[in-house]
Design an enzyme around this catalytic site. Structure first.
Site, mmCIF file in Angstrom:
data_model
loop_
_atom_site.group_PDB
_atom_site.id
_atom_site.type_symbol
_atom_site.label_atom_id
_atom_site.label_comp_id
_atom_site.label_asym_id
_atom_site.label_seq_id
_atom_site.Cartn_x
_atom_site.Cartn_y
_atom_site.Cartn_z
ATOM 1 N N HIS A 367 0.781 -1.359 0.073
ATOM 2 C CA HIS A 367 -0.136 0.100 0.068
ATOM 3 C C HIS A 367 0.907 1.326 -0.026
ATOM 4 O O HIS A 367 0.533 2.181 -0.616
ATOM 5 C CB HIS A 367 -0.998 -0.010 1.153
ATOM 6 C CG HIS A 367 -1.856 -1.033 1.093
ATOM 7 N ND1 HIS A 367 -2.540 -1.541 2.298
ATOM 8 C CD2 HIS A 367 -2.031 -2.119 0.352
ATOM 9 C CE1 HIS A 367 -3.139 -2.777 2.143
ATOM 10 N NE2 HIS A 367 -2.931 -2.950 0.778
ATOM 11 N N ARG A 474 -9.079 4.470 -9.337
ATOM 12 C CA ARG A 474 -9.045 3.071 -8.531
ATOM 13 C C ARG A 474 -9.588 3.435 -7.111
ATOM 14 O O ARG A 474 -8.796 3.942 -6.358
ATOM 15 C CB ARG A 474 -7.714 2.607 -8.523
ATOM 16 C CG ARG A 474 -7.191 1.927 -9.650
ATOM 17 C CD ARG A 474 -5.643 1.226 -9.327
ATOM 18 N NE ARG A 474 -5.197 0.799 -10.389
ATOM 19 C CZ ARG A 474 -4.228 0.732 -11.231
ATOM 20 N NH1 ARG A 474 -3.675 1.994 -11.113
ATOM 21 N NH2 ARG A 474 -3.931 -0.175 -12.189
ATOM 22 N N ARG A 510 -13.757 3.224 -11.093
ATOM 23 C CA ARG A 510 -14.187 1.881 -11.212
ATOM 24 C C ARG A 510 -14.402 1.338 -9.686
ATOM 25 O O ARG A 510 -14.262 1.917 -8.749
ATOM 26 C CB ARG A 510 -12.540 1.401 -11.434
ATOM 27 C CG ARG A 510 -12.671 -0.393 -11.267
ATOM 28 C CD ARG A 510 -11.523 -0.900 -11.719
ATOM 29 N NE ARG A 510 -10.294 -0.765 -10.581
ATOM 30 C CZ ARG A 510 -9.218 -1.422 -10.973
ATOM 31 N NH1 ARG A 510 -8.803 -1.834 -11.955
ATOM 32 N NH2 ARG A 510 -8.314 -1.314 -9.745
ATOM 33 N N GLU A 609 -10.491 -7.778 -18.473
ATOM 34 C CA GLU A 609 -9.289 -8.354 -17.963
ATOM 35 C C GLU A 609 -9.471 -10.039 -17.640
ATOM 36 O O GLU A 609 -8.375 -10.259 -17.053
ATOM 37 C CB GLU A 609 -8.742 -7.435 -16.606
ATOM 38 C CG GLU A 609 -9.858 -7.190 -15.583
ATOM 39 C CD GLU A 609 -9.421 -5.985 -14.739
ATOM 40 O OE1 GLU A 609 -8.205 -6.006 -14.610
ATOM 41 O OE2 GLU A 609 -10.393 -5.856 -13.833
ATOM 42 N N ASN A 632 -3.029 -5.468 -17.098
ATOM 43 C CA ASN A 632 -1.877 -6.067 -16.198
ATOM 44 C C ASN A 632 -2.489 -7.559 -15.872
ATOM 45 O O ASN A 632 -1.849 -8.463 -15.722
ATOM 46 C CB ASN A 632 -2.113 -5.315 -14.815
ATOM 47 C CG ASN A 632 -1.653 -3.835 -14.964
ATOM 48 O OD1 ASN A 632 -0.671 -3.644 -16.225
ATOM 49 N ND2 ASN A 632 -1.988 -2.738 -14.270
ATOM 50 N N ASP A 633 -3.908 -7.354 -15.632
ATOM 51 C CA ASP A 633 -4.575 -8.681 -15.144
ATOM 52 C C ASP A 633 -4.631 -9.498 -16.413
ATOM 53 O O ASP A 633 -4.820 -10.726 -16.484
ATOM 54 C CB ASP A 633 -6.071 -8.354 -14.503
ATOM 55 C CG ASP A 633 -5.780 -8.095 -12.834
ATOM 56 O OD1 ASP A 633 -5.093 -8.908 -12.448
ATOM 57 O OD2 ASP A 633 -6.202 -7.099 -12.423
ATOM 58 N N ARG A 643 1.004 -11.700 -11.753
ATOM 59 C CA ARG A 643 2.032 -10.248 -12.201
ATOM 60 C C ARG A 643 2.813 -9.981 -11.065
ATOM 61 O O ARG A 643 3.846 -9.008 -11.534
ATOM 62 C CB ARG A 643 0.839 -9.256 -12.457
ATOM 63 C CG ARG A 643 0.200 -9.090 -11.282
ATOM 64 C CD ARG A 643 -1.141 -8.343 -11.521
ATOM 65 N NE ARG A 643 -1.278 -6.983 -11.460
ATOM 66 C CZ ARG A 643 -2.431 -5.898 -11.321
ATOM 67 N NH1 ARG A 643 -3.238 -6.405 -11.744
ATOM 68 N NH2 ARG A 643 -2.107 -4.737 -11.042
ATOM 69 N N CYS A 680 -6.103 0.669 -19.911
ATOM 70 C CA CYS A 680 -5.708 1.437 -18.740
ATOM 71 C C CYS A 680 -4.535 0.655 -17.741
ATOM 72 O O CYS A 680 -4.277 0.949 -16.677
ATOM 73 C CB CYS A 680 -6.845 1.628 -17.683
ATOM 74 S SG CYS A 680 -7.880 0.480 -17.300
HETATM 75 C C1 PEP Z 1 -5.372 -3.933 -14.772
HETATM 76 O O1 PEP Z 1 -5.578 -4.964 -14.295
HETATM 77 O O2 PEP Z 1 -4.569 -3.831 -15.976
HETATM 78 C C2 PEP Z 1 -5.688 -2.766 -14.172
HETATM 79 C C3 PEP Z 1 -5.730 -1.599 -14.710
HETATM 80 O O3 PEP Z 1 -6.224 -2.833 -12.957
HETATM 81 P P1 PEP Z 1 -5.302 -3.140 -11.618
HETATM 82 O O4 PEP Z 1 -3.870 -2.966 -12.056
HETATM 83 O O5 PEP Z 1 -5.959 -2.109 -10.615
HETATM 84 O O6 PEP Z 1 -5.540 -4.565 -11.229
HETATM 85 MG MG MG Z 2 -7.101 -5.252 -12.804
#
Ligand code: PEP
Ligand code: MG
Length: 755
Positions: A367, A474, A510, A609, A632-633, A643, A680
């Site tokens: 965090h 977020r 989100r 995602e 990312n996910d 990840r 994103c």
């Molecule tokens: C992602 O998964 O790419 C994303 C933008 O969400 P987070 O990184 O918050 O999981």
């Molecule tokens: Mg994500």
């Protein structure tokens, strides 16, 4: 101890007098070895100091030949002295020469001594040197004598740490404690910072080592322990500690240790030898650290942290010194060094004075790391033992992007980093100058660049970067840094403040994306085998609709009278999105009944995602007002790669055909159905990856604020049509599974596209 001169307490008292005498450090050290030899009825007493080159140099001796001082040298690991330095354990031998590690140094004349007792000089678990006594006769040293010598070594540790001996170091042979160090960790937040160490939890400085009255000291110790136990009980009971980054589990372990009989016995024994209560705590903790630091077992190392925590609490009780860095007297170029830190604690520092943050434990998804990135503070995490390796006020340099930390840097290292910082600042200025330039490719295609955010403090970057909107807000960040679930009204207040600060540009909120790596300290932790595949994000929201409905209510109220965009994370089926939309409908009905202002326009979107959506793109495009790819996910699930797991996260490149074909399929479908699309995830903020994305058809990218400038500079120079043809040809080749990164880089370089 049989010392004819009155045992350890008297020795300590004498040593204290010597410490106070106005003589230079060498003279003081010479007196100290004489006193120890006399008191322990030993013919020899010697002090070896560990140098930066890992050699142990004889700094003072009584009994060995004086000429050997500053000449005799051992390598760490060489001879008995080297062995002690390496193992950080005392060594008592009645026949030293029979020991396999014995190494003969003719200049010292030591062959006539049979018995040998050596102890490490320790500070914070680091070996600073070795203290030795020797006797001509074969004799066994008692446990009390070993203890007494260890206690005496603490005084020497203070002398070494205070820098007094540095003056006698031959040039190029600095003592180890002050040596320059080059450390590596995990890159967390970009930026180069030069400054001085401020320890988030400063070490308690034990000013008085030697007690006047052992009985009184024992009583101080006992009442300190009691007060500390009460304090821990109180914290656990009140449960309001979480905001300070302390977790109940940790506190409960610490409480258990606070009742450990062995620990208490060792403390009392140390006081009996003549130490003050606080010096006894330090002494016992030094031993524990020396032992546990050499462990590789993560469980045992974790226990070391608990023991440290315990010792620190007791030291604060006994000395009354504050637990946290004094924020008022912080230098203007502070680099905070912390073992761990809660997000709220970081926010309490004056941002203007912080040049960087170094964490021993925190990784990229901790965090505090999120907050450091939001604040734009250079940050490196997972730097092993850093809190033991630095001293308050040390010169230090951090390179957040490279994950490098330089402690007490040499002048050439310092100037290299200063140059890097200057270059960076110049580049930042260039990006800043692009702020009002629209992001249009060389062949005239407009790309919209949006910004990711999660805290109110992020909103200042909106004007700085010239971002077109907040493409991803977020909302879980507010939940993650709070000490309990934020109430609806608190959520509403944040969303409203964010909309007010958005300069009239859209904000895409989100809904709560918690679970997996995003843990709320106050929410009961679920034991899941695979948290990334577990109960998280919209799954929690749909199973616990009260939580999601309150959040939607807060968003809808905040968006009253203006346009509002909401998107849902981790949607895996079109039906889940339908269910989420129904909750929105119910909340709208509720607000209407209560005569609240409703948003003038409401757009609902889906984060792409979870790979299952790739085969429901038609259904999703039909239902959603917009899509946002969470790369990312999505990539984590496409490649089945955690990840945050360094061992595997670099195994595949997102710039290879499988990943790019996935992204192309989404872009093509969005285009064909006329559905608004952005991306994103982190990919969108990296110029080379962004180049590939626009070539695949993405026209909106949302990224961290610091990426907007570099991505815009890339776009302005990119010939989109040519890039598109280049990439399409590569993607259609049959062996397209390898990374296209180098091809793309060469393509960009040949055309002067800055990456
Ligand atoms: C992602 O998964 O790419 C994303 C933008 O969400 P987070 O990184 O918050 O999981
Ligand atoms: Mg994500």
């Amino acid at each position: 101890m049989r010392g004819a001169l009155g045992g350890p307490r008297l020795l300590l008292r004498r040593l204290r007098e010597v410490m106070a005498e106005p003589v230079n450090a060498q003279a003081r050290l010479d007196k100290i070895v004489i006193l120890i030899a006399q008191n322990m009825v030993a013919e020899v007493c010697s002090v070896y100091v560990l140098r930066a080159d890992q050699r142990l140099e004889l700094y003072a001796t009584e009994g060995l030949k004086r000429e050997a001082v500053h000449l005799t040298m051992m390598r760490a690991g060489e001879g008995l002295v080297g062995l002690i330095a390496e193992s950080a354990e005392p060594l008592a031998l009645s026949d030293a020469q029979a020991h396999p590690a014995f190494s003969y140094k003719p200049e010292t004349g030591e062959e006539i001594y049979h018995s040998f007792l050596g102890v490490p000089i320790l500070r914070g678990g680091n070996t600073l040197g070795v203290l030795v006594v020797q006797n001509r006769a074969r004799r066994a040293y008692s446990e009390e004598e070993v203890e007494a010598l260890q206690t005496t070594a603490m005084l020497l540790a203070e002398m070494i740490a205070s820098g007094q001996l540095q003056a006698f170091a031959v040039s190029g042979a600095d003592i180890a404690l002050r040596r320059p160090l080059s450390l590596r960790g995990a890159p967390i937040s970009d930026g180069v910072g030069l400054g001085h160490v401020v320890l988030h939890e400063p070490r308690v400085v034990v000013k008085q080592l030697v007690a006047e009255d052992a009985q009184a000291e024992l009583r101080r110790l006992e009442s300190g322990i009691q007060a500390m136990r009460d304090q821990i009980d109180d914290l656990i009971e009140r449960g309001d500690h979480i905001g300070a980054g302390e977790h109940r589990e940790v506190l409960e372990t610490v409480r258990m240790f606070a009742h450990d009989r062995g620990w208490l016995r060792r403390l009392r024994e140390a006081v009996q030898t003549g130490l003050t209560a606080e010096a006894a705590v330090e002494r016992v903790q030094n031993d524990a650290r020396a032992k546990l630091q050499r462990q590789t077992d993560p469980y045992l190392r974790e226990r070391l942290h608990d023991l440290d925590d315990l010792a620190n609490r007791l030291l604060h009780q006994l000395t009354g010194q504050g637990s946290y860095a004094d924020r008022e007297t912080m230098p203007d170029n502070a680099i905070l060094v912390a073992r761990t830190m809660g997000p709220a604690a970081l926010l309490e520092y004056d941002r203007g004075r912080l040049r960087g943050l170094v964490l021993e434990d925190g990784g990229p998804s901790s965090h505090v790391a999120i907050i450091a990135r939001a604040l734009g503070i250079a940050c490196v995490g997972e730097v092993a033992n850093v809190t033991d390796l630095v001293e308050q006020g040390d010169a230090i340099i951090i390179d957040g992007g490279a994950g490098e930390v330089q402690v007490r840097p040499q002048p050439d290292v310092e100037s290299a980093y200063a140059e890097k910082a200057r270059l960076r600042a110049r580049r930042q200025e260039q990006y800043h100058n692009l702020r009002d330039t629209p992001a249009v490719t060389r062949d005239g295609v407009a790309i919209s660049l949006h910004m990711n955010a999660g805290l109110l403090i992020d909103m200042q970057h909106m004007a700085e970067t010239g971002a077109a909107s907040i493409g991803l807000f977020r909302t879980e960040l507010q939940f993650m840094i709070a000490s309990r679930f934020p109430r609806m009204i608190e959520q509403y207040a944040l969303y409203k403040a964010v909309l007010d600060a958005s300069l009239g540009k859209p904000v895409t909120f989100r809904t709560l994306d918690i679970g997996s790596d995003k843990v709320l300290p106050y929410m009961a932790k679920l034991e899941e085998e695979n948290p990334a595949l577990g109960w998280r994000a919209i799954r929690i929201g749909l199973d616990r609709p009260a939580l999601l409905r309150l959040q939607l209510r807060a968003m809808l109220r905040a968006g009253g009278g203006r346009d509002l965009r909401i998107m849902f994370p981790m949607v895996a089926t079109a039906a889940e999105f339908d269910a989420a939309k129904q909750l929105v409908e119910r909340e709208i009905a509720h607000l209407r009944r209560h005569h609240y202002d409703l948003p003038t326009k409401l757009e609902l979107g889906v984060m792409v995602e979870v790979p299952s959506l790739l085969w429901q793109l038609d259904e999703i495009c039909e239902r959603a007002d917009f899509l946002s790819v969470g790369s990312n996910d999505l990539m984590q699930y496409v490649y089945a790669i955690d990840r945050d797991n360094k061992r595997v996260s670099n195994r595949f490149d997102v710039l290879s055909a499988p990943a790019l074909r996935v992204l192309r399929a989404i872009a093509d479908k969005a285009d064909a159905t006329g559905t608004a699309l952005t991306l994103c995830g982190e990919m969108g903020g990296k110029p080379i990856e962004a180049l590939a994305l626009i070539a695949l058809g993405f026209r909106g990218l949302s990224m961290s604020p610091s990426s907007v400038g570099p991505v815009k500079a890339m776009i302005l120079a990119a010939p989109l049509g040519e890039t598109r043809a280049f990439l399409a040809a590569r993607l259609d080749e049959h062996d397209g599974a390898h990374s296209l990164r180098e091809d793309l880089r060469a393509f960009a370089e040949a055309r002067g596209i800055p990456l």
